[in-house]
Design an enzyme around this catalytic site. Sequence first.
Site, short mmCIF file in Angstrom:
data_model
loop_
_atom_site.label_atom_id
_atom_site.label_comp_id
_atom_site.label_asym_id
_atom_site.label_seq_id
_atom_site.Cartn_x
_atom_site.Cartn_y
_atom_site.Cartn_z
N LEU A 42 50.40 35.81 -35.72
CA LEU A 42 50.98 36.68 -36.82
C LEU A 42 49.80 37.57 -37.36
CD1 LEU A 42 53.41 37.18 -38.84
CD2 LEU A 42 52.45 35.72 -40.36
N TYR A 58 53.49 21.77 -25.20
CA TYR A 58 52.20 21.97 -25.84
C TYR A 58 51.70 20.87 -26.78
CZ TYR A 58 48.55 23.98 -28.81
OH TYR A 58 47.32 24.17 -29.48
N TYR A 76 38.74 33.04 -28.23
CA TYR A 76 38.68 33.24 -29.66
C TYR A 76 37.77 32.45 -30.58
CZ TYR A 76 40.64 33.85 -34.51
OH TYR A 76 40.75 33.88 -35.75
N ILE A 77 38.21 31.20 -30.62
CA ILE A 77 37.60 30.13 -31.22
C ILE A 77 36.34 29.75 -30.71
CG2 ILE A 77 37.77 28.02 -32.46
CD1 ILE A 77 40.71 28.20 -32.30
N ASP A 134 36.18 27.70 -13.31
CA ASP A 134 37.18 26.93 -13.81
C ASP A 134 36.72 25.36 -14.14
OD1 ASP A 134 40.63 27.37 -13.24
OD2 ASP A 134 39.61 25.72 -14.21
N ASN A 141 36.29 30.57 -17.13
CA ASN A 141 37.00 31.10 -15.96
C ASN A 141 37.36 32.56 -16.50
OD1 ASN A 141 39.39 30.89 -17.44
ND2 ASN A 141 40.13 29.56 -15.88
N LEU A 142 37.22 32.80 -17.75
CA LEU A 142 37.53 34.38 -18.12
C LEU A 142 38.81 34.79 -17.86
CD1 LEU A 142 34.30 36.57 -17.20
CD2 LEU A 142 34.90 35.04 -19.49
N GLY A 162 61.39 26.11 -32.23
CA GLY A 162 60.53 25.18 -32.51
C GLY A 162 59.55 25.47 -33.55
N LYS A 186 48.47 17.81 -25.97
CA LYS A 186 47.43 17.69 -27.07
C LYS A 186 47.32 16.26 -27.37
CE LYS A 186 45.26 21.88 -26.92
NZ LYS A 186 43.78 22.05 -26.94
N1 UDP Z 1 55.77 34.90 -36.77
C1 UDP Z 1 56.50 36.04 -36.88
N2 UDP Z 1 56.43 37.28 -36.19
C2 UDP Z 1 55.62 37.21 -35.30
C3 UDP Z 1 54.73 36.03 -34.95
C4 UDP Z 1 54.79 35.24 -35.64
O1 UDP Z 1 57.24 35.92 -37.81
O2 UDP Z 1 55.61 38.29 -34.31
C5 UDP Z 1 55.50 33.87 -37.67
C6 UDP Z 1 55.96 32.66 -37.11
O3 UDP Z 1 57.24 32.35 -36.80
C7 UDP Z 1 55.32 31.47 -37.58
C8 UDP Z 1 54.06 32.41 -38.27
O4 UDP Z 1 54.38 33.73 -38.25
O5 UDP Z 1 56.17 31.04 -38.75
C9 UDP Z 1 52.95 31.95 -37.79
O6 UDP Z 1 53.14 32.01 -36.16
P1 UDP Z 1 51.93 32.15 -35.01
O7 UDP Z 1 52.50 32.50 -33.74
O8 UDP Z 1 50.81 33.14 -35.62
O9 UDP Z 1 51.17 30.65 -35.36
P2 UDP Z 1 51.97 29.29 -35.25
O10 UDP Z 1 52.21 28.87 -36.44
O11 UDP Z 1 53.02 29.43 -34.04
O12 UDP Z 1 50.66 28.46 -34.54
#
Ligand code: UDP
Length: 322
Positions: free
Chosen positions: A188, A139, A11-12, A50, A32-33, A282, A143
């Site tokens: 999201l 994760y 993506y990026i 890879d 590596n697709l 988390g 990083k």
């Molecule tokens: N989120 C949600 N429903 C989903 C996917 C994500 O409510 O199906 C919420 C998630 O809890 C977070 C925000 O959307 O608060 C962004 O989540 P995303 O996974 O896009 O990115 P992240 O913040 O985890 O890097």
Amino acid sequence: MNVLVVGGAGYIGSHMVKMLGKLGCRMTTLDNLSSGHRDAVLCGGFVQGDFGNQTLLDQVLARGFDAVMHFASFIQVGESLQHPDKYYQNNVVNTLNLLNAMRAHRVMRFIFSSTAAIFGEPQYTPIDERHPQQPINPYGRTKLMVEQALADYDKAYGLKSVCLRYFNAAGADPEGLLGERHDPETHLIPLVLQTASGHRPHISVFGRDYDTPDGTCIRDYIHINDLCSAHWQALQSLMRGADSQAYNLGNGNGFSVQEVINTVERVTGRKISLEYGPRRAGDPARLVADSRLAREKLGWTPQYPDLQTIVEHAWNWEQKVA
Ligand code: UDP
């Protein structure tokens, strides 16, 4: 300038490759697709493989590069909790091998895709570069480990790097040629757009009892092209001989999950069916970047800071792939 883009089919990375091409750079993508797409690499050379393969890395780096940009990492927090081995192997071990191969070939500039997850639970917002670094999942730890290794590699070997800590990368190529194509999709904005286009029955909102105005989580969504322009400016800073540095990259504006859904409804003209579910493990309530350092030191200015434009570009892409 000649750049090796590791993970340039993702993506990026794919947006970066397109931007580098437009700016007149030469580049080679190594990918590596496993999750990227060959047809997303719109210019430059392409090597399928890879980056954990040492022999291949040596062959590719022998072509001679001014810098490496590294986008090839695993990015899912939940998966990192279930399969930390995969994350430590790819995100740390393979990345260290990449750095060592670069040293062997005297490629001494590195742009690293880092993340807001290195900070863990925010102690204050917006989050600047001085914020304590206490990641709460594998994760984020992978990083942070690479960031720490990079500081040591600079001191010992003179390998110069810029770590760019992404907040929420979003949106798509304004010209409509590229966009987000994760499988499975977990982010999201594409998930809400897939709901708008009828590919999902509803969107699950992860928690509505957070300490935020509407109870849903707040994130800092940054347009993919703005992220890429920061990489370009970071690369130029290293070419000018600047010191290694880490920057937080976001818009500085937070939007709640509910606000994202409202924006998608406005942009698409469609009603989104919602389901309120439990919190996702988390997820901090609020993650917003203080990106003043990048603005001051790199001269970086986001071109597409408003959520409406980010969603419009992503919707344009979603309609193409839907
Ligand atoms: N989120 C949600 N429903 C989903 C996917 C994500 O409510 O199906 C919420 C998630 O809890 C977070 C925000 O959307 O608060 C962004 O989540 P995303 O996974 O896009 O990115 P992240 O913040 O985890 O890097």
